[in-house]
Design a protein around this motif. Structure first.
Motif, short mmCIF file in Angstrom:
data_model
loop_
_atom_site.label_atom_id
_atom_site.label_comp_id
_atom_site.label_asym_id
_atom_site.label_seq_id
_atom_site.Cartn_x
_atom_site.Cartn_y
_atom_site.Cartn_z
N PHE A 19 0.84 -1.21 0.00
CA PHE A 19 0.00 0.00 0.00
C PHE A 19 0.87 1.25 0.00
N ALA A 20 1.83 1.32 0.93
CA ALA A 20 2.69 2.50 1.05
C ALA A 20 3.64 2.63 -0.13
N THR A 21 4.23 1.51 -0.53
CA THR A 21 5.20 1.53 -1.62
C THR A 21 4.57 1.99 -2.93
N HIS A 22 3.41 1.46 -3.24
CA HIS A 22 2.76 1.81 -4.50
C HIS A 22 2.30 3.27 -4.50
N LEU A 23 1.87 3.77 -3.34
CA LEU A 23 1.49 5.19 -3.25
C LEU A 23 2.71 6.08 -3.51
N LEU A 24 3.84 5.74 -2.88
CA LEU A 24 5.04 6.55 -3.07
C LEU A 24 5.55 6.49 -4.50
N HIS A 25 5.48 5.33 -5.11
CA HIS A 25 5.89 5.19 -6.50
C HIS A 25 5.07 6.10 -7.41
N ASN A 26 3.84 6.36 -6.99
CA ASN A 26 2.95 7.17 -7.82
C ASN A 26 2.84 8.62 -7.35
N GLY A 27 3.80 9.05 -6.53
CA GLY A 27 3.91 10.48 -6.23
C GLY A 27 3.39 10.94 -4.89
N ALA A 28 2.95 10.04 -4.00
CA ALA A 28 2.44 10.47 -2.70
C ALA A 28 3.56 11.03 -1.83
N ASP A 29 3.19 11.95 -0.95
CA ASP A 29 4.13 12.58 -0.03
C ASP A 29 4.37 11.67 1.18
N LEU A 30 5.61 11.68 1.69
CA LEU A 30 5.96 10.80 2.80
C LEU A 30 5.15 11.14 4.05
#
Length: 312
Positions: free
Chosen positions: A262-273
């Motif tokens: 969940f976290a990895t895919h969000l970050l890969h797609n531009g989500a903020d930490l």
């Protein structure tokens, strides 16, 4: 704090690691040995896990160094201490985390093998077909869609109250560790899965009420067990079965692995930490920073793809 209470701290922590991360038996035994050693040290000084401070924990690590223990052994003990206190803080057993700032010879915390999108899709598809009845398949689909859509801890997922998802909400109010609340958006597939499962769940609860006079369960995923809802261990077993149905290696698939996905895919797609920290319910950004290598890769691509001097 009695020795029995110390043992309960360790046992509860190990049970959570087994259920949420699939910790192998040998790994659990290693953690138990390390934490029992810490327990014995604290007890000799009239203290315990509940009231030990940073200075006392650092004194323990200094003693290990003086005794000539290898850096790898000391790093493992420190890791066990840090994980226990992180768990205790999130569970609300302690209002602080005395191990948070302790430094040692430990290795950099790294992510486990992260699931790819195709693997997650295979698990979600398996949930739709795995189960003897339509109700079981609807429940399995709801569990997996919710897990991937929200990144919930498995304990948060299985103990969700049914009231939290009634009325087709677009946001899910989660009461996490330490009794802290957070809002997590629900995807459309998750909303559809919830609606379908609620129909089966409510019908079964109504039949049970008519046949035995039993009060309907307050939980979204009710169970006849003592907890009143599906247990972490039961869900751990279920996700292994779904992995097998999906043609994946069950040893690689855990509830915690889906949370990482969940976290990895969000970050890969531009989500903020910081947004990821909020969604995961991490009390400290340091816990979320295990994902920063994903940001490093993305920033590297950003420079190489867009900086004038990086172009031919």
């Amino acid at each position: 704090m009695t020795a029995a209470t110390h043992r309960r701290w360790i046992a509860t922590f190990l049970a959570a690691k087994a259920a949420e991360q699939g910790a192998a038996r040998n790994t659990q035994l290693a953690y138990e040995r390390d934490l029992r050693d810490v327990q014995a040290y604290l007890e000799r000084r009239g203290s315990g896990f509940a009231d030990a401070d940073r200075a006392m924990l650092e004194a323990y690590l200094t003693q290990l160094d003086a005794a000539g223990l290898a850096p790898a052994t000391r790093a493992r003990r420190l890791s066990a201490i840090k994980q226990l206190y992180r768990f205790a803080h999130e569970e609300g057993w302690r209002s602080d985390n005395p191990a948070l700032q302790i430094k040692g010879p430990g290795k950099r915390i790294t992510l486990p093998d992260t699931l790819g999108m195709a693997e997650v899709d295979a698990l979600l598809a398996a949930a739709e077909t795995h189960g003897k009845t339509a109700a079981e398949r609807a429940r399995n689909t709801c569990l997996m869609q919710l897990l991937y859509a929200t990144g919930l801890r498995v304990s948060e997922l299985v103990s969700l109250p049914a009231s939290a998802v009634r009325g087709a909400p677009q946001m899910l109010l989660v009461r996490g560790k330490g009794n802290k609340e957070r809002l997590v958006p629900l995807s459309r597939p998750a909303q559809a899965a919830i609606t379908l499962w609620l129909g089966h769940r409510d019908a079964a609860q109504e039949i049970r009420k008519l046949e035995s006079g039993t009060k309907p369960s307050a939980f979204l995923f009710p169970s006849h067990g003592a907890a009143g809802h599906m247990t972490r261990v039961r869900f751990f077993t279920l996700i292994k079965a779904l992995a097998a149905t999906a043609g994946l290696d069950p040893a690689r698939i855990t509830p915690h692995g889906m949370r990482h996905a969940f976290a990895t895919h969000l970050l890969h797609n531009g989500a903020d930490l910081r947004a990821i920290q909020t969604l995961l319910g991490h009390a400290d950004i340091a816990t979320t920073e295990i994902y920063t290598h994903i940001l490093d890769d993305r920033l590297k691509r950003l420079v190489l793809d867009n900086h004038p001097l990086a172009k031919d």
